[in-house]
Enzyme design. Structure first.
Site, PDB file in Angstrom:
ATOM      1  N   LYS A 141       0.857  -1.189   0.000  1.00 21.16           N
ATOM      2  CA  LYS A 141       0.000   0.000   0.000  1.00 21.16           C
ATOM      3  C   LYS A 141       0.887   1.231   0.000  1.00 21.16           C
ATOM      4  O   LYS A 141       2.025   1.191   0.472  1.00 21.16           O
ATOM      5  CB  LYS A 141      -0.902   0.021   1.243  1.00 21.16           C
ATOM      6  CG  LYS A 141      -2.142   0.868   1.069  1.00 21.16           C
ATOM      7  CD  LYS A 141      -3.240   0.151   0.300  1.00 21.16           C
ATOM      8  CE  LYS A 141      -4.456   1.014   0.071  1.00 21.16           C
ATOM      9  NZ  LYS A 141      -5.602   0.215  -0.416  1.00 21.16           N
TER      10      LYS A 141
HETATM   11  P1  NAD Z   1     -12.734   7.767  -3.411  1.00 20.80           P
HETATM   12  O1  NAD Z   1     -11.726   8.787  -3.171  1.00 20.80           O
HETATM   13  O2  NAD Z   1     -13.200   7.511  -4.803  1.00 20.80           O
HETATM   14  O3  NAD Z   1     -14.031   8.042  -2.515  1.00 20.80           O
HETATM   15  C1  NAD Z   1     -13.979   8.226  -1.137  1.00 20.80           C
HETATM   16  C2  NAD Z   1     -15.334   8.754  -0.708  1.00 20.80           C
HETATM   17  O4  NAD Z   1     -15.400   8.782   0.707  1.00 20.80           O
HETATM   18  C3  NAD Z   1     -15.599  10.178  -1.179  1.00 20.80           C
HETATM   19  O5  NAD Z   1     -16.951  10.290  -1.562  1.00 20.80           O
HETATM   20  C4  NAD Z   1     -15.335  11.013   0.078  1.00 20.80           C
HETATM   21  O6  NAD Z   1     -16.060  12.216   0.076  1.00 20.80           O
HETATM   22  C5  NAD Z   1     -15.846  10.067   1.119  1.00 20.80           C
HETATM   23  N1  NAD Z   1     -15.334  10.338   2.447  1.00 20.80           N
HETATM   24  C6  NAD Z   1     -14.092  10.739   2.823  1.00 20.80           C
HETATM   25  N2  NAD Z   1     -14.041  10.889   4.149  1.00 20.80           N
HETATM   26  C7  NAD Z   1     -15.262  10.566   4.621  1.00 20.80           C
HETATM   27  C8  NAD Z   1     -15.848  10.511   5.904  1.00 20.80           C
HETATM   28  N3  NAD Z   1     -15.148  10.821   6.995  1.00 20.80           N
HETATM   29  N4  NAD Z   1     -17.131  10.104   5.998  1.00 20.80           N
HETATM   30  C9  NAD Z   1     -17.833   9.784   4.893  1.00 20.80           C
HETATM   31  N5  NAD Z   1     -17.359   9.826   3.669  1.00 20.80           N
HETATM   32  C10 NAD Z   1     -16.080  10.209   3.541  1.00 20.80           C
HETATM   33  O7  NAD Z   1     -12.155   6.410  -2.763  1.00 20.80           O
HETATM   34  P2  NAD Z   1     -12.571   4.908  -3.051  1.00 20.80           P
HETATM   35  O8  NAD Z   1     -11.591   4.347  -3.993  1.00 20.80           O
HETATM   36  O9  NAD Z   1     -14.031   4.807  -3.318  1.00 20.80           O
HETATM   37  O10 NAD Z   1     -12.250   4.262  -1.626  1.00 20.80           O
HETATM   38  C11 NAD Z   1     -13.208   4.196  -0.583  1.00 20.80           C
HETATM   39  C12 NAD Z   1     -12.885   3.012   0.308  1.00 20.80           C
HETATM   40  O11 NAD Z   1     -12.874   1.827  -0.493  1.00 20.80           O
HETATM   41  C13 NAD Z   1     -11.504   3.083   0.962  1.00 20.80           C
HETATM   42  O12 NAD Z   1     -11.571   2.470   2.224  1.00 20.80           O
HETATM   43  C14 NAD Z   1     -10.643   2.251   0.043  1.00 20.80           C
HETATM   44  O13 NAD Z   1      -9.495   1.746   0.672  1.00 20.80           O
HETATM   45  C15 NAD Z   1     -11.640   1.164  -0.320  1.00 20.80           C
HETATM   46  N6  NAD Z   1     -11.284   0.412  -1.533  1.00 20.80           N
HETATM   47  C16 NAD Z   1     -11.174   1.025  -2.743  1.00 20.80           C
HETATM   48  C17 NAD Z   1     -10.829   0.265  -3.853  1.00 20.80           C
HETATM   49  C18 NAD Z   1     -10.730   0.849  -5.227  1.00 20.80           C
HETATM   50  O14 NAD Z   1     -10.523   0.074  -6.172  1.00 20.80           O
HETATM   51  N7  NAD Z   1     -10.877   2.134  -5.421  1.00 20.80           N
HETATM   52  C19 NAD Z   1     -10.603  -1.108  -3.718  1.00 20.80           C
HETATM   53  C20 NAD Z   1     -10.749  -1.703  -2.475  1.00 20.80           C
HETATM   54  C21 NAD Z   1     -11.106  -0.931  -1.388  1.00 20.80           C
END
Ligand code: NAD
Length: 421
Positions: free
Chosen positions: A111
């Site tokens: 990561k």
């Molecule tokens: P992203 O940046 O596209 O979206 C994050 C979202 O969370 C945004 O809408 C933001 O406004 C919101 N956010 C931030 N802080 C917040 C809070 N305190 N309360 C509520 N909402 C909040 O990111 P993403 O890629 O969608 O990632 C989101 C989660 O999914 C993370 O935990 C990430 O590790 C996990 N994840 C993502 C992927 C991927 O392929 N993108 C894969 C596995 C896991």
């Protein structure tokens, strides 16, 4: 002392180690192996300068952690966030190791992250930051070594800059150094939706196991980015009603249902989901406790804690986010009969299609979206069923079951390779 009894904020690295210890104990893991798997293999900290638009120079801090390389190269996203810390990146790297093992793809866990609020940077500054960070971590990444991907606040454009920077250094184009790229640069069909799609495959399986009718189910989604907004769309396509969503600015609620497509357009235009006509504003704490059948945390770590777990009304918690539930909260949810689909299973669709992307890049042979989704579905359903079977056999919750499967697989690989030298 448990994480939540300790004073101060909950440390994700302590949570990750606590979850590992639980599995290691149940598996009666060899003490030497336990010590090896409990720590990351490599932790790189970089401090690097970026020329800002006003001519000044700012120094940013970034990390790249490789937790385990026993089953293959490290794999894991890069996060841009003001609260990124080494301990957070270490936890996320360890979770990646288990996640790749749960779905059986040949990667270890890694990561990365940069301490930055990207909303405060111009596109030019963001490009400069990305290229310099990529340069600093290029000593440990590579298509056979460590392959990053998108995470919070990074996207296909970020991945394109990293691919280009790495390629410029070696003098030829290396698409396989990173996944989540634009399709035109060797990205995979279906990667953008993969995390959410994998989560929804898990929800469908969970609903069928629990006898929950998705056509009449209500859903709340915390976090409305890549994982959350697409999960909202795909669960709506299963016939469920999305009643609440939120982003970092707060949430919105309407028990009669939300128009997900129009909210996606609204957020694009206004930068927030709040203010959407016909909805009531709620906080990010309130959305977790809202009346619904399925709760999808899709934001950050430590959202469901010992403080609020008892108030959760959902029957299913589907962890699209990494680390949204603390170990104490897990126990409370389990005791209350809530069925949690753990992060290392629920959001593994992202890394699975990243694996497909890497395979396609290395072979210069690209698949269509239907092919990608079909392969993803097969892997997710098998992983879900393996985990459910382990959970029923051992009488443990789905998280512990997923850990038992994953830790055993990584431990076996590590033991078979032996101790070098
Ligand atoms: P992203 O940046 O596209 O979206 C994050 C979202 O969370 C945004 O809408 C933001 O406004 C919101 N956010 C931030 N802080 C917040 C809070 N305190 N309360 C509520 N909402 C909040 O990111 P993403 O890629 O969608 O990632 C989101 C989660 O999914 C993370 O935990 C990430 O590790 C996990 N994840 C993502 C992927 C991927 O392929 N993108 C894969 C596995 C896991």
């Amino acid at each position: 002392m448990t994480t939540e009894q300790a004073a101060g904020p909950i440390n994700p690295w302590s949570v990750a180690q606590q979850q590992f210890d639980l599995a290691a104990e149940r598996l009666n893991l060899d003490p030497g192996l336990r010590k090896v798997l409990r720590e990351p293999r490599r932790e790189l900290i970089v401090h690097f300068p970026v020329k800002m638009d006003d001519g000044s120079v700012q120094v940013f801090t970034g990390y790249r952690v490789q937790h385990n390389l026993g089953r293959g190269p490290a794999k894991g996203g890069i996060r841009y966030h003001q609260d990124v810390s080494l301990d957070e990146v270490k936890a996320l790297a360890m979770w990646m190791t288990w996640k790749c093992a749960v779905v059986g793809i040949p990667f270890g866990g890694g990561k990365g992250g940069v301490v930055v609020d990207p909303k405060k940077l111009s596109v030019k500054e963001l490009e400069g930051l990305t290229r310099r960070y990529a340069t600093e971590i290029s000593i440990i990444i590579g298509p056979e070594k460590d392959i990053p991907a998108p995470d919070v606040n990074t996207n296909a454009q970020t991945m394109a800059w990293i691919m280009d920077t790495y390629s410029m250094h070696v003098g030829y184009t290396v698409p396989g150094v990173i996944t989540g790229k634009p399709i035109a640069l060797g990205g995979s069909e279906g990667r953008n939706e993969a995390t959410a799609r994998g989560a929804v495959y898990c929800i469908v399986e969970a609903a069928s196991h629990l006898g929950l009718d998705l056509k009449t189910a209500t859903v709340a989604v915390q976090g409305f980015g890549n994982a959350g907004s697409i999960a909202a769309r795909l669960i709506r396509d299963e016939g469920s009603t999305v009643v609440a969503v939120s982003d970092s600015t707060g949430g919105i609620h309407n028990p009669a249902g939300l128009d997900v497509d129009r909210i996606i357009a609204w957020k694009k235009e206004h930068g927030t989901v709040q203010g959407f006509p016909g909805t009531t504003d709620i906080t990010n704490a309130e959305i977790l406790e809202i009346d619904c059948d399925i709760l999808i945390p899709a934001a950050l770590e430590n959202q469901i804690t010992a403080r609020n777990a008892g108030n959760i009304k959902a029957k299913v918690v589907a962890e699209a986010a990494n680390g949204p539930t603390t170990p104490e909260a897990d126990d409370i949810l389990h005791a209350n009969g809530v069925f949690s689909i753990p992060d290392i299973l629920c959001n593994a669709g992202g890394v699975t299609v990243s694996y497909f992307e890497w395979v396609q890049d290395l072979n210069r042979d690209f698949w269509n979206e239907a092919e990608v989704n079909e392969k993803l579905k097969g892997i997710m359903i098998k992983a879900f069923k393996d985990t459910l079977m382990m959970s029923l056999k051992e009488g443990v919750n789905m998280r512990t079951a997923a850990y038992l499967l994953a830790v055993q697989r990584v431990a076996d690989a590590t033991a078979m390779r032996g101790l070098y030298p």
